[in-house]
Design a protein around this motif. Sequence first.
Motif, PDB file in Angstrom:
ATOM      1  N   GLY A   1      -4.712   1.393   6.142  1.00  0.00           N
ATOM      2  CA  GLY A   1      -4.393   2.597   5.381  1.00  0.00           C
ATOM      3  C   GLY A   1      -5.600   3.332   4.857  1.00  0.00           C
ATOM      4  N   GLY A   2      -6.702   3.285   5.619  1.00  0.00           N
ATOM      5  CA  GLY A   2      -7.910   3.979   5.180  1.00  0.00           C
ATOM      6  C   GLY A   2      -8.878   3.116   4.400  1.00  0.00           C
TER       7      GLY A   2
ATOM      8  N   LEU B   1       0.826  -1.201   0.000  1.00  0.00           N
ATOM      9  CA  LEU B   1       0.000   0.000   0.000  1.00  0.00           C
ATOM     10  C   LEU B   1       0.863   1.255   0.000  1.00  0.00           C
ATOM     11  N   ALA B   2       1.864   1.277   0.886  1.00  0.00           N
ATOM     12  CA  ALA B   2       2.742   2.448   0.961  1.00  0.00           C
ATOM     13  C   ALA B   2       3.517   2.635  -0.334  1.00  0.00           C
ATOM     14  N   GLU B   3       4.004   1.543  -0.911  1.00  0.00           N
ATOM     15  CA  GLU B   3       4.798   1.658  -2.137  1.00  0.00           C
ATOM     16  C   GLU B   3       3.950   2.092  -3.320  1.00  0.00           C
ATOM     17  N   LEU B   4       2.768   1.523  -3.454  1.00  0.00           N
ATOM     18  CA  LEU B   4       1.908   1.877  -4.574  1.00  0.00           C
ATOM     19  C   LEU B   4       1.482   3.338  -4.527  1.00  0.00           C
ATOM     20  N   LYS B   5       1.320   3.868  -3.332  1.00  0.00           N
ATOM     21  CA  LYS B   5       0.974   5.286  -3.200  1.00  0.00           C
ATOM     22  C   LYS B   5       2.085   6.177  -3.754  1.00  0.00           C
ATOM     23  N   THR B   6       3.354   5.757  -3.570  1.00  0.00           N
ATOM     24  CA  THR B   6       4.465   6.575  -4.086  1.00  0.00           C
ATOM     25  C   THR B   6       4.478   6.607  -5.612  1.00  0.00           C
ATOM     26  N   TYR B   7       3.882   5.581  -6.249  1.00  0.00           N
ATOM     27  CA  TYR B   7       3.851   5.548  -7.711  1.00  0.00           C
ATOM     28  C   TYR B   7       2.615   6.257  -8.268  1.00  0.00           C
ATOM     29  N   GLY B   8       1.724   6.695  -7.384  1.00  0.00           N
ATOM     30  CA  GLY B   8       0.515   7.350  -7.846  1.00  0.00           C
ATOM     31  C   GLY B   8      -0.529   6.397  -8.360  1.00  0.00           C
ATOM     32  N   ALA B   9      -0.538   5.158  -7.848  1.00  0.00           N
ATOM     33  CA  ALA B   9      -1.547   4.188  -8.268  1.00  0.00           C
ATOM     34  C   ALA B   9      -2.920   4.588  -7.727  1.00  0.00           C
ATOM     35  N   CYS B  10      -3.955   4.204  -8.427  1.00  0.00           N
ATOM     36  CA  CYS B  10      -5.333   4.442  -7.988  1.00  0.00           C
ATOM     37  C   CYS B  10      -5.799   3.194  -7.232  1.00  0.00           C
ATOM     38  N   ILE B  11      -5.620   3.198  -5.921  1.00  0.00           N
ATOM     39  CA  ILE B  11      -5.910   2.024  -5.102  1.00  0.00           C
ATOM     40  C   ILE B  11      -7.398   1.979  -4.785  1.00  0.00           C
ATOM     41  N   LEU B  12      -8.055   0.882  -5.182  1.00  0.00           N
ATOM     42  CA  LEU B  12      -9.500   0.750  -5.020  1.00  0.00           C
ATOM     43  C   LEU B  12      -9.892  -0.011  -3.760  1.00  0.00           C
ATOM     44  N   GLY B  13      -8.970  -0.754  -3.174  1.00  0.00           N
ATOM     45  CA  GLY B  13      -9.318  -1.507  -1.975  1.00  0.00           C
ATOM     46  C   GLY B  13      -8.292  -2.560  -1.632  1.00  0.00           C
TER      47      GLY B  13
END
Length: 406
Positions: free
Chosen positions: A358-359, A332-344
């Motif tokens: 993480g919310g 989750l933390a790593e994908l956020k740094t890449y600007g991924a659109c995390i759906l769940g």
Amino acid sequence: MKLLAICIPNYNRIDKLERLVRESAAQIREARLTGLVQICISDDCSAENPDSVVSMLREENPQVEILYERGSKNRGMDYNFLHSVMMADSEYCWIIGNDDLPAEGGIRRTVDILQTEKQADILVTPFDAYGEDGKVRQTVHPLLTEGKRLFDTSVREQLAELVFSVRHNSGLFGFLSNVVFRRQGWAARRERFRDKMDTIFIQMYMNIQTLLDGAVYLYMPEKIIRNYADEETNGSLDRVCRILYGLDGVVEYFFEGEERKHLKRVIVDAYVSGTVWDMPDSMPYKKKLRDLDSPKNRIYRKYFIPSAQRERVFKGAPVMIYGAGHYGQKALAELKTYGACILGVADTDRRKRGLNLGGFAVMSVEEMVEVCRTENVSVVIANYAHVVEMADTLFRNGVERIRIIS
């Protein structure tokens, strides 16, 4: 001839050698085992000469037989393992790495087992692994059993039962220090595996061949050894790769069919990870990794995303995270740094449903699959031990856009 030799293949780490010999000698003296147990130290031409330390230990323990030889040149781990055994004048040998220690009363207990279970050719036990802080990090159970088990491997069905009971490489001698074995098998085969002297697993070749020739394998639930992890040595990428390829080589050499498949899953796949798959293509180990055939490695070969490509792959891309544990948090933390659109985030474990990561409220796998059916979503498997099972779950549910980053 002694009943047991504690064989120590030493290279550097003189302080740990001293600690091991001092503890072993004390246990031999205090349990009055000087007539039954000897210590054999084979030094592989360490940069720091241990002669003076060994002389001091001999002077402090005159009643304990301490044999010592120092090589004139470095010949590698496998040769040193073998040589420490060939030095012994004993019925059984117990190779102990110089960073490990016998458990409290471990030598006395080992002698008792060997004197009681006289039919045993090989003894294997569970053990505690300690971290650098001196606390128990994990308890390793080599087989899928909690009690005493005896396997006569001259009976094919019992050999197969043993193989399918293996749950960790230490069940088939991948760890030195939880194994005691008859010396005569090694003496008879000392030339047989000369071509395996660069594998770091000569003990596996020797002892597995003993099983295939027909032997009595005894598993006892008592812990006789304390394993102290040397993270500086064993945690290096080079060592992890050597372990991975060494274990795969052993499994390929000795086993076929379903036995090979099982051992690939429980022994080889334990060392397949994003760390080794993220090696640069220029590294010599990388080609060997691509060619390695195991269930987990096949998944990584198809779905692993190297770190250099992740921002391009994930930036703005809709993704689900499959796994809500430690690796899920990291993903989750790593994908956020890449600007991924995390759906769940989803997890198989029902106890995690609804928990906040993480919310995101952790959802079920079924809910994740429904999202994937309606959206063009990639699923990032965030796990280490259960990658194959998780990928199979996704395949069965028609999810094909799979990514691995850890």
